[in-house]
Design a protein around this motif. Structure first.
Motif, PDB file in Angstrom:
ATOM      1  N   VAL A  68      -9.984  14.528   4.807  1.00  0.00           N
ATOM      2  CA  VAL A  68      -9.484  13.277   5.377  1.00  0.00           C
ATOM      3  C   VAL A  68      -8.019  13.480   5.787  1.00  0.00           C
ATOM      4  CG1 VAL A  68      -8.925  10.871   4.836  1.00  0.00           C
ATOM      5  CG2 VAL A  68     -11.046  11.879   3.977  1.00  0.00           C
ATOM      6  N   PRO A  69      -7.627  13.049   6.996  1.00  0.00           N
ATOM      7  CA  PRO A  69      -6.234  13.201   7.425  1.00  0.00           C
ATOM      8  C   PRO A  69      -5.270  12.513   6.454  1.00  0.00           C
ATOM      9  CG  PRO A  69      -7.612  12.499   9.260  1.00  0.00           C
ATOM     10  CD  PRO A  69      -8.469  12.437   8.025  1.00  0.00           C
ATOM     11  N   GLU A  70      -4.106  13.110   6.244  1.00  0.00           N
ATOM     12  CA  GLU A  70      -3.137  12.579   5.278  1.00  0.00           C
ATOM     13  C   GLU A  70      -2.727  11.143   5.564  1.00  0.00           C
ATOM     14  OE1 GLU A  70       0.284  15.068   4.748  1.00  0.00           O
ATOM     15  OE2 GLU A  70      -0.959  16.816   4.302  1.00  0.00           O
ATOM     16  N   LYS A  71      -2.813  10.749   6.820  1.00  0.00           N
ATOM     17  CA  LYS A  71      -2.395   9.380   7.121  1.00  0.00           C
ATOM     18  C   LYS A  71      -3.362   8.319   6.608  1.00  0.00           C
ATOM     19  CE  LYS A  71      -2.505   7.831  11.562  1.00  0.00           C
ATOM     20  NZ  LYS A  71      -2.634   7.814  13.039  1.00  0.00           N
ATOM     21  N   TRP A  72      -4.534   8.736   6.146  1.00  0.00           N
ATOM     22  CA  TRP A  72      -5.508   7.782   5.612  1.00  0.00           C
ATOM     23  C   TRP A  72      -5.861   8.146   4.160  1.00  0.00           C
ATOM     24  CZ3 TRP A  72      -4.991   4.467   9.196  1.00  0.00           C
ATOM     25  CH2 TRP A  72      -5.056   4.801  10.552  1.00  0.00           C
ATOM     26  N   PRO A  73      -4.900   8.067   3.244  1.00  0.00           N
ATOM     27  CA  PRO A  73      -5.133   8.551   1.877  1.00  0.00           C
ATOM     28  C   PRO A  73      -6.217   7.799   1.106  1.00  0.00           C
ATOM     29  CG  PRO A  73      -3.052   7.355   2.007  1.00  0.00           C
ATOM     30  CD  PRO A  73      -3.544   7.524   3.416  1.00  0.00           C
ATOM     31  N   ASP A  74      -6.508   6.567   1.519  1.00  0.00           N
ATOM     32  CA  ASP A  74      -7.484   5.782   0.764  1.00  0.00           C
ATOM     33  C   ASP A  74      -8.862   5.718   1.422  1.00  0.00           C
ATOM     34  OD1 ASP A  74      -6.569   4.345   2.923  1.00  0.00           O
ATOM     35  OD2 ASP A  74      -6.356   2.449   1.844  1.00  0.00           O
ATOM     36  N   ALA A  75      -9.119   6.574   2.399  1.00  0.00           N
ATOM     37  CA  ALA A  75     -10.383   6.487   3.137  1.00  0.00           C
ATOM     38  C   ALA A  75     -11.612   6.706   2.245  1.00  0.00           C
ATOM     39  CB  ALA A  75     -10.390   7.481   4.299  1.00  0.00           C
ATOM     40  N   VAL A  76     -11.533   7.633   1.317  1.00  0.00           N
ATOM     41  CA  VAL A  76     -12.683   7.903   0.443  1.00  0.00           C
ATOM     42  C   VAL A  76     -12.998   6.670  -0.408  1.00  0.00           C
ATOM     43  CG1 VAL A  76     -13.518   9.303  -1.493  1.00  0.00           C
ATOM     44  CG2 VAL A  76     -12.273  10.386   0.397  1.00  0.00           C
ATOM     45  N   GLU A  77     -11.917   6.134  -0.979  1.00  0.00           N
ATOM     46  CA  GLU A  77     -12.039   4.932  -1.803  1.00  0.00           C
ATOM     47  C   GLU A  77     -12.597   3.739  -1.008  1.00  0.00           C
ATOM     48  OE1 GLU A  77      -8.229   2.907  -3.310  1.00  0.00           O
ATOM     49  OE2 GLU A  77      -8.417   4.781  -4.435  1.00  0.00           O
ATOM     50  N   ARG A  78     -12.110   3.576   0.212  1.00  0.00           N
ATOM     51  CA  ARG A  78     -12.538   2.427   1.019  1.00  0.00           C
ATOM     52  C   ARG A  78     -14.007   2.512   1.409  1.00  0.00           C
ATOM     53  NH1 ARG A  78     -10.506   1.556   5.673  1.00  0.00           N
ATOM     54  NH2 ARG A  78     -10.076  -0.658   5.626  1.00  0.00           N
ATOM     55  N   ASN A  79     -14.494   3.717   1.690  1.00  0.00           N
ATOM     56  CA  ASN A  79     -15.914   3.859   2.017  1.00  0.00           C
ATOM     57  C   ASN A  79     -16.768   3.519   0.808  1.00  0.00           C
ATOM     58  OD1 ASN A  79     -16.738   5.674   4.827  1.00  0.00           O
ATOM     59  ND2 ASN A  79     -14.586   5.414   4.321  1.00  0.00           N
ATOM     60  N   ALA A  80     -16.410   4.049  -0.359  1.00  0.00           N
ATOM     61  CA  ALA A  80     -17.181   3.771  -1.573  1.00  0.00           C
ATOM     62  C   ALA A  80     -17.135   2.289  -1.918  1.00  0.00           C
ATOM     63  CB  ALA A  80     -16.644   4.604  -2.732  1.00  0.00           C
ATOM     64  N   ALA A  81     -15.962   1.671  -1.765  1.00  0.00           N
ATOM     65  CA  ALA A  81     -15.787   0.269  -2.141  1.00  0.00           C
ATOM     66  C   ALA A  81     -16.678  -0.659  -1.315  1.00  0.00           C
ATOM     67  CB  ALA A  81     -14.324  -0.137  -1.991  1.00  0.00           C
ATOM     68  N   PHE A  82     -16.881  -0.326  -0.059  1.00  0.00           N
ATOM     69  CA  PHE A  82     -17.713  -1.181   0.789  1.00  0.00           C
ATOM     70  C   PHE A  82     -19.108  -1.348   0.197  1.00  0.00           C
ATOM     71  CE2 PHE A  82     -20.804  -1.807   4.205  1.00  0.00           C
ATOM     72  CZ  PHE A  82     -20.298  -2.941   4.819  1.00  0.00           C
ATOM     73  N   PHE A  83     -19.641  -0.289  -0.372  1.00  0.00           N
ATOM     74  CA  PHE A  83     -21.013  -0.337  -0.898  1.00  0.00           C
ATOM     75  C   PHE A  83     -21.071  -0.906  -2.313  1.00  0.00           C
ATOM     76  CE2 PHE A  83     -20.885   2.676   2.545  1.00  0.00           C
ATOM     77  CZ  PHE A  83     -21.919   2.196   3.328  1.00  0.00           C
ATOM     78  N   GLN A  84     -19.923  -0.991  -2.968  1.00  0.00           N
ATOM     79  CA  GLN A  84     -19.899  -1.599  -4.303  1.00  0.00           C
ATOM     80  C   GLN A  84     -19.894  -3.112  -4.225  1.00  0.00           C
ATOM     81  OE1 GLN A  84     -16.522   0.504  -5.842  1.00  0.00           O
ATOM     82  NE2 GLN A  84     -17.735   2.355  -6.173  1.00  0.00           N
ATOM     83  N   GLN A  85     -19.511  -3.641  -3.046  1.00  0.00           N
ATOM     84  CA  GLN A  85     -19.491  -5.103  -2.872  1.00  0.00           C
ATOM     85  C   GLN A  85     -20.885  -5.706  -2.888  1.00  0.00           C
ATOM     86  OE1 GLN A  85     -17.859  -5.769   0.988  1.00  0.00           O
ATOM     87  NE2 GLN A  85     -15.879  -4.892   0.482  1.00  0.00           N
ATOM     88  N   THR A  86     -21.876  -4.952  -2.466  1.00  0.00           N
ATOM     89  CA  THR A  86     -23.206  -5.531  -2.229  1.00  0.00           C
ATOM     90  C   THR A  86     -24.130  -5.432  -3.439  1.00  0.00           C
ATOM     91  OG1 THR A  86     -23.880  -3.446  -1.240  1.00  0.00           O
ATOM     92  CG2 THR A  86     -23.182  -5.179   0.246  1.00  0.00           C
TER      93      THR A  86
END
Ligand code: SF4
Length: 86
Positions: A68-86
């Motif tokens: 993941v590019p350094e400018k998006w440090p939370d991208a991994v977390e954000r993808n996982a979080a989307f699926f934890q909402q449901t």
């Protein structure tokens, strides 16, 4: 798993959705939540690392989770979080 970073926002081309063999990229154009102010996400529990999606992306928003590019440090977390909402 592959992840989608914030480069997707404002483009949300969704051509990746059509090529994913396990349908793990959401939301799809037919689902609630598909609006261009947000982004698409890859379910890390379902992605099989097939490489099909990243070449489709017109804005290079898709990378493996360890590249993941350094400018998006939370991208991994954000993808996982989307699926934890449901
Ligand atoms: Fe789907 Fe393959 Fe992309 Fe994973 S790498 S999200 S399985 S198309």
């Amino acid at each position: 798993a592959y992840v989608i970073n914030q480069s997707c926002i404002g483009t949300k081309d969704a051509s990746c959705v059509e090529v994913c063999p396990v349908d793990c990229i959401h939301p799809t154009p037919n689902e609630p939540g598909f609006d261009e102010t947000d982004q698409l996400y890859i379910n890390p529990e379902e992605c099989i690392d097939c490489d099909a999606c990243f070449e489709q992306c017109p804005v290079n928003a898709i990378t493996p989770d360890d590249l993941v590019p350094e400018k998006w440090p939370d991208a991994v977390e954000r993808n996982a979080a989307f699926f934890q909402q449901t």
